[in-house]
Scaffold this motif. Structure first.
Motif, PDB file in Angstrom:
ATOM      1  N   ALA A 144       1.014  -1.313  -0.065  1.00  0.00           N
ATOM      2  CA  ALA A 144       0.113  -0.052  -0.022  1.00  0.00           C
ATOM      3  C   ALA A 144       0.970   1.612   0.124  1.00  0.00           C
ATOM      4  O   ALA A 144       0.850   2.560  -0.870  1.00  0.00           O
ATOM      5  CB  ALA A 144      -0.911   0.216   1.020  1.00  0.00           C
ATOM      6  N   LYS A 145       1.645   1.728   0.426  1.00  0.00           N
ATOM      7  CA  LYS A 145       2.977   2.317   1.069  1.00  0.00           C
ATOM      8  C   LYS A 145       3.811   2.604  -0.519  1.00  0.00           C
ATOM      9  O   LYS A 145       4.298   3.678  -0.792  1.00  0.00           O
ATOM     10  CB  LYS A 145       3.842   1.701   1.731  1.00  0.00           C
ATOM     11  N   LEU A 146       4.394   1.600  -1.048  1.00  0.00           N
ATOM     12  CA  LEU A 146       4.603   1.449  -2.379  1.00  0.00           C
ATOM     13  C   LEU A 146       3.390   2.532  -3.418  1.00  0.00           C
ATOM     14  O   LEU A 146       3.653   3.046  -4.040  1.00  0.00           O
ATOM     15  CB  LEU A 146       4.893   0.113  -2.467  1.00  0.00           C
ATOM     16  N   LEU A 147       2.651   1.609  -3.289  1.00  0.00           N
ATOM     17  CA  LEU A 147       1.470   2.261  -4.019  1.00  0.00           C
ATOM     18  C   LEU A 147       1.374   3.555  -3.794  1.00  0.00           C
ATOM     19  O   LEU A 147       1.185   4.670  -5.453  1.00  0.00           O
ATOM     20  CB  LEU A 147       0.456   0.931  -4.757  1.00  0.00           C
ATOM     21  N   LYS A 148       0.877   4.166  -2.894  1.00  0.00           N
ATOM     22  CA  LYS A 148       0.408   5.608  -2.374  1.00  0.00           C
ATOM     23  C   LYS A 148       2.450   6.143  -3.058  1.00  0.00           C
ATOM     24  O   LYS A 148       2.028   7.188  -3.654  1.00  0.00           O
ATOM     25  CB  LYS A 148       0.829   5.255  -1.227  1.00  0.00           C
ATOM     26  N   HIS A 180      -5.224  -4.211  -2.155  1.00  0.00           N
ATOM     27  CA  HIS A 180      -6.660  -5.135  -1.303  1.00  0.00           C
ATOM     28  C   HIS A 180      -7.399  -5.526  -3.777  1.00  0.00           C
ATOM     29  O   HIS A 180      -7.934  -6.438  -3.989  1.00  0.00           O
ATOM     30  CB  HIS A 180      -7.454  -5.374  -0.872  1.00  0.00           C
ATOM     31  N   GLY A 181      -7.797  -4.344  -4.038  1.00  0.00           N
ATOM     32  CA  GLY A 181      -8.213  -4.393  -5.466  1.00  0.00           C
ATOM     33  C   GLY A 181      -7.713  -5.796  -6.225  1.00  0.00           C
ATOM     34  O   GLY A 181      -7.980  -5.949  -7.054  1.00  0.00           O
ATOM     35  N   PHE A 182      -5.878  -5.923  -5.720  1.00  0.00           N
ATOM     36  CA  PHE A 182      -5.712  -6.891  -7.093  1.00  0.00           C
ATOM     37  C   PHE A 182      -5.699  -7.894  -6.647  1.00  0.00           C
ATOM     38  O   PHE A 182      -6.057  -8.811  -7.400  1.00  0.00           O
ATOM     39  CB  PHE A 182      -3.757  -6.866  -6.383  1.00  0.00           C
ATOM     40  N   ASN A 236     -12.247 -12.498  -8.718  1.00  0.00           N
ATOM     41  CA  ASN A 236     -13.852 -12.041  -9.892  1.00  0.00           C
ATOM     42  C   ASN A 236     -13.145 -12.604 -11.212  1.00  0.00           C
ATOM     43  O   ASN A 236     -13.732 -13.254 -11.525  1.00  0.00           O
ATOM     44  CB  ASN A 236     -13.771 -10.359  -9.729  1.00  0.00           C
ATOM     45  N   TRP A 237     -12.466 -12.984 -11.160  1.00  0.00           N
ATOM     46  CA  TRP A 237     -11.559 -12.904 -12.531  1.00  0.00           C
ATOM     47  C   TRP A 237     -11.424 -14.088 -12.550  1.00  0.00           C
ATOM     48  O   TRP A 237     -11.980 -15.659 -13.395  1.00  0.00           O
ATOM     49  CB  TRP A 237     -10.626 -12.654 -12.896  1.00  0.00           C
TER      50      TRP A 237
END
Length: 102
Positions: A32-36, A45-47, A53-54
């Motif tokens: 999360a920190k890296l993405l931000k 969590h989206g990943f 879902n896929w």
């Protein structure tokens, strides 16, 4: 596979594939920190949600998808009889997922 081979060589062939700087399990906040920090408008969590879902939409058996996500079986009776890690099926699943996302 080259990425995993490289990571493996840095750990001396033991332990975690992608350890934290201190050689421990990465915290759940690390990605999360890296993405931000890189201004990427998503959360880790989206990943996982996208993957799950896929799996559902492409007919991947629930057991395989759940094991791929590292989820455990909560029903004690079912867990007692489930003795496989479905490794070969998860390996094939990850190849399909990699092809899909690339």
């Amino acid at each position: 596979m080259c990425i995993l081979d490289e990571a493996f060589s840095h750990t001396g062939g033991q332990g975690l594939i992608f350890p934290s700087i201190r050689g421990k399990v990465q915290s759940s906040d690390g990605l999360a920190k890296l993405l931000k920090e890189n201004n990427i408008g998503c959360v880790p969590h989206g990943f996982r949600t996208s993957f799950r879902n896929w799996c559902a939409e492409t007919g991947i058996p629930r057991e395989v998808a759940e094991r791929a996500l590292g989820h455990t079986i909560r029903n004690r009776a079912e867990a007692a009889y489930s003795r496989t890690d479905l490794l070969q099926r998860r390996r094939q699943l990850m190849k399909q997922w990699a092809k899909y996302i690339t």
